[in-house]
Each structure stands twice: as C-alpha cells, then as structure tokens.
Design an enzyme around this catalytic site. Sequence first.
Site, short mmCIF file in Angstrom:
data_model
loop_
_atom_site.label_atom_id
_atom_site.label_comp_id
_atom_site.label_asym_id
_atom_site.label_seq_id
_atom_site.Cartn_x
_atom_site.Cartn_y
_atom_site.Cartn_z
N ARG A 1 35.99 21.68 -1.08
CA ARG A 1 36.87 21.44 0.06
C ARG A 1 37.55 22.76 0.37
NH1 ARG A 1 36.03 16.19 2.57
NH2 ARG A 1 34.30 17.49 3.11
N PHE B 1 40.87 16.18 9.37
CA PHE B 1 39.79 15.71 8.52
C PHE B 1 38.49 16.02 9.27
CE2 PHE B 1 36.60 12.89 6.80
CZ PHE B 1 36.64 13.33 5.49
N THR B 2 37.43 16.32 8.50
CA THR B 2 36.18 16.83 9.09
C THR B 2 35.65 15.97 10.24
OG1 THR B 2 35.03 15.70 7.29
CG2 THR B 2 35.48 18.05 6.98
N1 F0G Z 1 39.41 9.87 7.46
C1 F0G Z 1 39.62 10.30 6.20
C2 F0G Z 1 40.97 10.71 5.78
C3 F0G Z 1 38.53 10.32 5.31
O1 F0G Z 1 38.75 10.74 4.07
C4 F0G Z 1 37.26 9.91 5.76
C5 F0G Z 1 36.11 9.96 4.87
C6 F0G Z 1 37.11 9.48 7.07
C7 F0G Z 1 38.21 9.47 7.89
C8 F0G Z 1 35.77 9.07 7.63
O2 F0G Z 1 35.41 7.84 7.14
O3 F0G Z 1 33.34 8.31 5.82
O4 F0G Z 1 33.96 6.00 6.52
O5 F0G Z 1 33.15 7.61 8.18
N2 F0G Z 1 36.12 10.61 3.80
C9 F0G Z 1 35.08 10.67 2.80
C10 F0G Z 1 35.53 11.59 1.71
C11 F0G Z 1 33.73 10.95 3.32
O6 F0G Z 1 34.71 11.82 0.80
O7 F0G Z 1 36.66 12.03 1.69
P1 F0G Z 1 33.87 7.42 6.90
#
Ligand code: F0G
Length: 464
Positions: free
Chosen positions: A388, A130-131
Amino acid sequence: MNNYKNVKHSWAEPFKIKMVELLKMTTPAHRKRAIVLAGFNTFLLRSEDVYIDLLTDSGTSAMSDRQWAGIMLGDEAYAGSANFYHLEKAVQEVYGYRFVVPTHQGRGAENILSKILIQPGDIIPGNMYFTTTRLHQELAGGIFHDIIIDEAHDAANLHPFKGNVDLGKLDTLVKKHGASKIPYVCIAVTVNMAGGQPISLENLKALRAYTQPLGIKIMLDMTRIAENAYFIQQREPGYGKRSIKSIVHEICSYTDGATMSAKKDALVNIGGFLALNDSRDYEEAGNLVVVYEGLHTYGGLAGRDMEAMAIGIYESVSDDHMKARIGQVLYLGEQMKQNGIPITEPIGGHGIFIDAKRFLPHLSQDLFPSQALAAELYIDSGIRTMERGIVSAGRNTQTGENYYPKLELVRLTIPRRVYTQAHMDVIAESVFNVYQNRKRIKGLKMVYEPKYLRFFQARFDKIK
Ligand code: F0G
C-alpha cells in the site's frame, strides 16, 4: 464473571470452530519459485501456495452457522426475492437509510453513485482516497481532493482519530471552486489507506454543520463502519457506554447515503450495496443498477448472498464480536511493537501496516520498498501481505506522473474470525526475521504496468 478484585480476565473469541480448512505447508525453495512466477506481486500468487493469507480482509471472513443456514434459504427469483426484503430491513434497522440498491460488491455501488451525483469538472473531497472509489469518481469526470488531517499522512503520529477531516482544507476548496461544484464529500470509516484509522463523531458532526447549509451532501464509504464505531466507543468522550450498534446508527444519521463493500464488516464473501435517503437519487440509482449490475432487487447477487449479508450486518454490530475482532489486530500489533517493528500507530482496525520507509530506509520510493518487503515476507514464511504505497497510488490520470504518497506501507490484513492467536505469533516472528535481515533487501523494478489499478496485476523483477 465473578467480583474478585485485581484478578486477570483475558478475553477470547465469542465463537467456537465447527469446520476447518486445511492449509498447505510449503518450503522456502517452493516459495522462491512461486514469487518469481508471480512477478513479485502477491496478488499474482496462487492461494494454495499461501500459508497465512493476509492479503485482504475483503471477502475472506468466516461466515457463521446462521449465515450458512441463510444460504439454504436463498429465494432465487429474478424479481422481488424474499432475501432482498430481509436485506432492506437490515439496512433500514441497523444503519437507518431509507433505500437500498444491492450491488455485486463495493465498487459496483461506487460506480452507480459516481454516475448519479458527479458532473464532469466537479470536485470530490474525501478523507484520503481509496483506489476503486477515486477511480470511479475520476471516470465520472470528478476530481478528487484529499482533505484528511495532516496527521493521517504521518505513520508515527498518535492522533486518536487520524481519519478526521480538516475543515480548513474543505473551506479552501469551497472558496476556490464554489459549493455548487462539490456535489458531496466522500467520508470513509475507518480510513483504509491511512492504516484503518477512524473518524470521530465530533468531527463528522462538525462536517455536517459545515456542509448542510451549503447544500453539499455527505456520502459514506461505510465498508468498515462497525470497526470505526468500536474506536469511537473506546476513545471518544461520552461514548464509552454506548453500544456499537447505536454508534453505527448515529454515524449514518449525519450522512445522506453510503456505498458498502459487505465483504468486510458485514462478514460475507461477496456483496455490497448503495444506500440512499433521497428518493430522486434512489430513482436514478434504480435506473442505472439494471444497466450495470442487475434488477434493483438483486443487483448482481444471488438471493442466498443477500440473505447471508442481511444476517452478517446484524452480527457485525455485536459488541462481543467487535471486541474480539479488533482485539486480535491489537494483539498482533503489540507483538510487532515489542520487536521494534515500525508500524502505523495507533494500531488500526483491520490490520497492521508496516512502515516500509522506516523498515527499509536504504530504499528510495522508486525501488518499490513495500512491494519488495511483501515479497520477502512471503518467501520467509508463506504469509501473503499487500503493498500500500507508490504502486497502489498509481499515476495522475491527467499528467501521467506517478503519485508519491507519503505513506509507504505493507498491509497485514486480518480476515474476520479466521485465524488463531498462534497464527498471529507466527506472523510476528516472520516479520521480525525479515527485519533482522532487512539490509539485504535491494528493491524491485517494474517490468509490466497495467492501465488501471496497477497494483493488482503489475509485474516486477529483482534488482541484482
Ligand atoms: N472502499 C474501501 C474502503 C475498501 O477497502 C474497498 C475494498 C472498497 C471500497 C471496494 O469494495 O472490493 O467490494 O469492490 N477494499 C479491498 C481491500 C479490496 O483489500 O482493502 P469492493
């Protein structure tokens, strides 16, 4: 429910609506101007110019009346807020972890976890990246390795648990680098970048059996754990009669800790935490949270935010809630399939992922097909989606080269408890409209690229 045979019983949402937020309706001409001003990046649109916002399911849920009531019970003490103890109790009861450190959101927890456990040069295997998670691992000196099963990289593959780990890939890493170079395996439930795909408990148990004797920890990214539990309940032999709550608890029991973005499953607009079982790790996390987030009993949150999160955690593991939540996503996915739209299958937990490679086969990945498709969908109907694909994947921090991910997707993420079935119909129609005119889409060129997490702020121009 009655006992008649062969009659239809549709499900509907297990809530009714108490307050509404009015939406602005816009014209195509207005939207064309807005997307040019936003550099063809849906992240740069103003929300008031958006009709149905499917950018993310993060922080966009509708809170319940109980959560709003909890907001009024905020104990805004600097230290030892009553709401922290409610949150701690929820994390201990529902997930089973011993210690909790609140953070402002998920990436705050990822930062602390990466700093505690990763030494420069360490290898961090994960079931797809994940990014923000990968970036924090890299900033701490770690090197991420993808160990998800190959099926996950194929949008059309129907494997029921595309979030599973390939233990063979992990074993190769262990043999090459040695277990001491691998502090933990990072496991996401469900896997966002694979299209919201779950991991099975069988696979997680096998992973535990492999890693435990080697002293390798398992750290969960538990952001969408209840959604993963729903898929286990529906698909994994032996779990059909188990509650979401008990499956969630079991998932956590095979892990050593977790980072949580409570903005998703836990139904709040802001908040997250790091959960740990090891008291030394917890002590380290306590040392760092005061540097980056705030005291260990508030971690960058107001007391009221922690209260809403504690209540949201309990609501998120209700079977009725989960059935409606995923049911709505499945409804939209089925509409798309009936219209012949190529989407990631099986349909994932938090949204529909359009396969831009099959939707726009005439565009190479260098023309940013998903970014271009997201812009077209916005112009057509005012729905806001997210790229994505190659833009999100970014560049290799060492070589500077673009990553070319196999998956090139547009995510239509469904906020929890926010939109109706009629909204889903409008979305499906709009995607079909664009699909019928897809040959006209020519792609984009990137004209500004930020240094980190470029998808958030990059700007593009149309290829004429
Ligand atoms: N891990 C996953 C799997 C996520 O999808 C996200 C955030 C994070 C960690 C980070 O969490 O945003 O609270 O700091 N995903 C959002 C999305 C931004 O749109 O999928 P965060």
